[in-house]
Design an enzyme around this catalytic site. Structure first.
Site, PDB file in Angstrom:
ATOM      1  N   SER A  35     -26.011  81.998  -7.083  1.00  0.00           N
ATOM      2  CA  SER A  35     -27.252  81.715  -7.802  1.00  0.00           C
ATOM      3  C   SER A  35     -27.599  82.810  -8.814  1.00  0.00           C
ATOM      4  O   SER A  35     -27.526  83.999  -8.496  1.00  0.00           O
ATOM      5  CB  SER A  35     -28.408  81.578  -6.809  1.00  0.00           C
ATOM      6  OG  SER A  35     -29.621  81.507  -7.514  1.00  0.00           O
TER       7      SER A  35
ATOM      8  N   SER B 154     -30.643  82.943 -10.073  1.00  0.00           N
ATOM      9  CA  SER B 154     -32.101  83.101 -10.004  1.00  0.00           C
ATOM     10  C   SER B 154     -32.525  84.568  -9.845  1.00  0.00           C
ATOM     11  O   SER B 154     -33.468  85.004 -10.513  1.00  0.00           O
ATOM     12  CB  SER B 154     -32.679  82.257  -8.870  1.00  0.00           C
ATOM     13  OG  SER B 154     -32.571  80.899  -9.214  1.00  0.00           O
TER      14      SER B 154
ATOM     15  N   LYS C 216     -34.057  71.559  -0.073  1.00  0.00           N
ATOM     16  CA  LYS C 216     -35.268  71.163  -0.805  1.00  0.00           C
ATOM     17  C   LYS C 216     -36.147  70.205   0.012  1.00  0.00           C
ATOM     18  O   LYS C 216     -37.372  70.279  -0.029  1.00  0.00           O
ATOM     19  CB  LYS C 216     -34.904  70.544  -2.163  1.00  0.00           C
ATOM     20  CG  LYS C 216     -34.323  71.591  -3.122  1.00  0.00           C
ATOM     21  CD  LYS C 216     -34.033  71.047  -4.497  1.00  0.00           C
ATOM     22  CE  LYS C 216     -33.243  72.086  -5.288  1.00  0.00           C
ATOM     23  NZ  LYS C 216     -32.932  71.686  -6.650  1.00  0.00           N
TER      24      LYS C 216
ATOM     25  N   ASP D 171     -38.089  71.773 -10.959  1.00  0.00           N
ATOM     26  CA  ASP D 171     -36.870  71.234 -11.595  1.00  0.00           C
ATOM     27  C   ASP D 171     -37.236  70.157 -12.605  1.00  0.00           C
ATOM     28  O   ASP D 171     -36.699  70.105 -13.717  1.00  0.00           O
ATOM     29  CB  ASP D 171     -35.948  70.578 -10.548  1.00  0.00           C
ATOM     30  CG  ASP D 171     -35.249  71.593  -9.661  1.00  0.00           C
ATOM     31  OD1 ASP D 171     -34.990  72.720 -10.135  1.00  0.00           O
ATOM     32  OD2 ASP D 171     -34.957  71.256  -8.492  1.00  0.00           O
TER      33      ASP D 171
ATOM     34  N   ALA E 286     -27.516  59.388  -8.420  1.00  0.00           N
ATOM     35  CA  ALA E 286     -28.703  58.943  -7.679  1.00  0.00           C
ATOM     36  C   ALA E 286     -29.016  59.900  -6.536  1.00  0.00           C
ATOM     37  O   ALA E 286     -29.523  59.508  -5.491  1.00  0.00           O
ATOM     38  CB  ALA E 286     -28.475  57.525  -7.148  1.00  0.00           C
ATOM     39  N   GLY E 287     -28.712  61.195  -6.753  1.00  0.00           N
ATOM     40  CA  GLY E 287     -28.989  62.197  -5.720  1.00  0.00           C
ATOM     41  C   GLY E 287     -30.362  62.825  -5.910  1.00  0.00           C
ATOM     42  O   GLY E 287     -31.242  62.247  -6.560  1.00  0.00           O
ATOM     43  N   GLY E 288     -30.529  64.014  -5.347  1.00  0.00           N
ATOM     44  CA  GLY E 288     -31.823  64.696  -5.384  1.00  0.00           C
ATOM     45  C   GLY E 288     -32.306  64.999  -6.801  1.00  0.00           C
ATOM     46  O   GLY E 288     -33.486  64.795  -7.122  1.00  0.00           O
TER      47      GLY E 288
ATOM     48  N   TYR F  13     -24.556  73.612 -15.546  1.00  0.00           N
ATOM     49  CA  TYR F  13     -24.642  74.656 -16.564  1.00  0.00           C
ATOM     50  C   TYR F  13     -23.459  75.615 -16.464  1.00  0.00           C
ATOM     51  O   TYR F  13     -22.734  75.598 -15.464  1.00  0.00           O
ATOM     52  CB  TYR F  13     -25.967  75.425 -16.458  1.00  0.00           C
ATOM     53  CG  TYR F  13     -26.268  75.959 -15.076  1.00  0.00           C
ATOM     54  CD1 TYR F  13     -26.961  75.193 -14.166  1.00  0.00           C
ATOM     55  CD2 TYR F  13     -25.831  77.226 -14.691  1.00  0.00           C
ATOM     56  CE1 TYR F  13     -27.228  75.665 -12.899  1.00  0.00           C
ATOM     57  CE2 TYR F  13     -26.092  77.706 -13.423  1.00  0.00           C
ATOM     58  CZ  TYR F  13     -26.790  76.919 -12.532  1.00  0.00           C
ATOM     59  OH  TYR F  13     -27.039  77.392 -11.270  1.00  0.00           O
TER      60      TYR F  13
HETATM   61  P1  NDP Z   1     -26.638  65.254  -4.713  1.00  0.00           P
HETATM   62  O1  NDP Z   1     -25.557  65.621  -3.752  1.00  0.00           O
HETATM   63  O2  NDP Z   1     -27.996  64.951  -4.213  1.00  0.00           O
HETATM   64  O3  NDP Z   1     -26.133  63.940  -5.562  1.00  0.00           O
HETATM   65  C1  NDP Z   1     -24.851  63.905  -6.118  1.00  0.00           C
HETATM   66  C2  NDP Z   1     -24.700  62.636  -6.969  1.00  0.00           C
HETATM   67  O4  NDP Z   1     -23.471  62.766  -7.677  1.00  0.00           O
HETATM   68  C3  NDP Z   1     -24.623  61.334  -6.194  1.00  0.00           C
HETATM   69  O5  NDP Z   1     -25.272  60.316  -6.911  1.00  0.00           O
HETATM   70  C4  NDP Z   1     -23.096  61.055  -6.139  1.00  0.00           C
HETATM   71  O6  NDP Z   1     -22.757  59.679  -6.105  1.00  0.00           O
HETATM   72  C5  NDP Z   1     -22.677  61.589  -7.479  1.00  0.00           C
HETATM   73  N1  NDP Z   1     -21.276  61.974  -7.566  1.00  0.00           N
HETATM   74  C6  NDP Z   1     -20.678  63.049  -6.972  1.00  0.00           C
HETATM   75  N2  NDP Z   1     -19.362  63.104  -7.338  1.00  0.00           N
HETATM   76  C7  NDP Z   1     -19.153  62.050  -8.183  1.00  0.00           C
HETATM   77  C8  NDP Z   1     -18.019  61.581  -8.894  1.00  0.00           C
HETATM   78  N3  NDP Z   1     -16.829  62.206  -8.822  1.00  0.00           N
HETATM   79  N4  NDP Z   1     -18.143  60.469  -9.675  1.00  0.00           N
HETATM   80  C9  NDP Z   1     -19.326  59.843  -9.761  1.00  0.00           C
HETATM   81  N5  NDP Z   1     -20.458  60.235  -9.102  1.00  0.00           N
HETATM   82  C10 NDP Z   1     -20.360  61.333  -8.330  1.00  0.00           C
HETATM   83  O7  NDP Z   1     -26.646  66.423  -5.814  1.00  0.00           O
HETATM   84  P2  NDP Z   1     -27.882  67.058  -6.588  1.00  0.00           P
HETATM   85  O8  NDP Z   1     -28.665  65.977  -7.218  1.00  0.00           O
HETATM   86  O9  NDP Z   1     -28.571  68.039  -5.725  1.00  0.00           O
HETATM   87  O10 NDP Z   1     -27.121  67.930  -7.721  1.00  0.00           O
HETATM   88  C11 NDP Z   1     -26.391  67.279  -8.725  1.00  0.00           C
HETATM   89  C12 NDP Z   1     -25.973  68.271  -9.810  1.00  0.00           C
HETATM   90  O11 NDP Z   1     -27.111  68.826 -10.444  1.00  0.00           O
HETATM   91  C13 NDP Z   1     -25.146  69.452  -9.298  1.00  0.00           C
HETATM   92  O12 NDP Z   1     -24.028  69.571 -10.127  1.00  0.00           O
HETATM   93  C14 NDP Z   1     -26.082  70.643  -9.444  1.00  0.00           C
HETATM   94  O13 NDP Z   1     -25.367  71.826  -9.726  1.00  0.00           O
HETATM   95  C15 NDP Z   1     -26.917  70.223 -10.645  1.00  0.00           C
HETATM   96  N6  NDP Z   1     -28.272  70.849 -10.719  1.00  0.00           N
HETATM   97  C16 NDP Z   1     -28.634  71.573 -11.833  1.00  0.00           C
HETATM   98  C17 NDP Z   1     -29.888  72.167 -11.925  1.00  0.00           C
HETATM   99  C18 NDP Z   1     -30.256  72.982 -13.136  1.00  0.00           C
HETATM  100  O14 NDP Z   1     -31.267  73.706 -13.077  1.00  0.00           O
HETATM  101  N7  NDP Z   1     -29.548  72.901 -14.229  1.00  0.00           N
HETATM  102  C19 NDP Z   1     -30.897  72.035 -10.840  1.00  0.00           C
HETATM  103  C20 NDP Z   1     -30.449  71.213  -9.725  1.00  0.00           C
HETATM  104  C21 NDP Z   1     -29.164  70.663  -9.684  1.00  0.00           C
HETATM  105  P3  NDP Z   1     -22.488  58.878  -4.708  1.00  0.00           P
HETATM  106  O15 NDP Z   1     -23.823  58.434  -4.233  1.00  0.00           O
HETATM  107  O16 NDP Z   1     -21.602  57.761  -5.118  1.00  0.00           O
HETATM  108  O17 NDP Z   1     -21.814  59.859  -3.783  1.00  0.00           O
END
Ligand code: NDP
Length: 263
Positions: A14, A16, A63, A99, A121-123, A208
């Protein structure tokens, strides 16, 4: 001296601490920002109080845990049930999500956006989709697996999986998937992406410090692109202001923290 930290697992990577400690130095604040690698979610609240932190940022995978451990939660964090900033007031813990506003601030220079397609569709997708909708944008979600779309369907977003036909007319494409983070993958099939990119104006990857395959593909066209550095920067600026009760000027914090990216 006030004590802050980033809580997560892993936390070694991190930046941060670099952002916040540089801002303390530049703005003459007596505070320190460290890392807390938390092994067990159930220890969240006890560790926070026994280590005598005044506030913390929260990263993967805690989170939702932070949300559950707060006495009161404010703003968009309430809707998405995820907290990335906690602050201690008396013996209580207050939670926020910076965020989402950080992302909104990071795309301020993008004009005339109406339709957005969120890849993933994640966090992060949850946080950004609610924030964009609150800002009057029409948000659509595209995800590889269908089961994660249930949450978004329940919240009345338009959703699609990779094997469904979807319109090609989105102004802004946002990659919130982790595709490209540690691998060389695209977030959706290439043909599907090429159709979307052809008609879009802007693209953002929230990852990033790295040119992902998604951003590489977007840059082959005339799309205006950016990575997640500004989102990271502004979520930290907004967290700083929460930690210090808005006593500092946002532009001064931003200027100080920006320096951490070139260290
Ligand atoms: P989550 O684990 O909650 O969600 C991951 C998502 O990515 C899911 O929808 C998953 O799909 C999809 N996914 C993963 N691998 C693949 C792939 N190979 N092809 C297609 N879809 C894929 O992750 P977060 O939301 O917590 O984080 C996501 C990204 O955001 C990370 O890379 C993180 O580093 C970045 N981030 C950046 C921040 C910033 O300040 N710039 C802040 C927070 C996060 P499925 O449901 O099909 O598994």
């Amino acid at each position: 001296m006030k004590q802050f930290c980033i809580i997560g697992n892993p936390v070694e990577h991190s930046i941060s601490p670099r952002l916040h400690n540089l801002a303390y130095k530049c703005l003459g604040v007596a505070a320190n920002y460290s890392r807390l690698k938390l092994e067990n979610a159930k220890d969240f609240r006890e560790k926070f109080f026994t280590c005598k932190y005044d506030g913390a940022n929260i990263t993967v995978p805690y989170k939702e845990v932070a949300f559950a451990n707060c006495d009161e939660v404010f703003g968009i964090a309430k809707q998405i049930e995820a907290v990335n900033t906690v602050v201690k007031r008396g013996d209580k813990l207050f939670g926020y999500n910076t965020d989402a506003p950080g992302f909104i601030k990071s795309i301020e220079e993008f004009k005339n956006i109406k339709n957005v397609l969120m890849l993933g569709a994640g966090g992060t997708a949850k946080a950004l989709s609610f924030a964009l909708r609150e800002n009057g944008l029409h948000v659509n979600i595209l995800n590889r697996s269908k089961n994660r779309l249930d949450f978004f369907n329940g919240a009345n977003f338009n959703t699609f999986s990779h094997d469904e036909n979807l319109p090609n007319s989105f102004d802004l494409l946002i990659n919130t998937t982790s595709a490209g983070l540690k691998d060389n993958e695209l977030p959706a099939p290439k043909e599907l992406l090429l159709g979307l990119i052809k008609n879009a104006k802007y693209a953002v990857d929230v990852i990033y410090n790295k040119e992902t395959p998604f951003i590489k593909l977007c840059k082959e066209t005339s799309l205006t692109c950016k990575d997640g550095s500004d989102m990271l920067l502004y979520q930290a600026v907004f967290a700083f202001n929460i930690f210090f009760d808005n006593r500092f000027n946002e532009e001064d914090i931003t200027k100080a923290m920006r320096g951490a990216f070139t260290l």
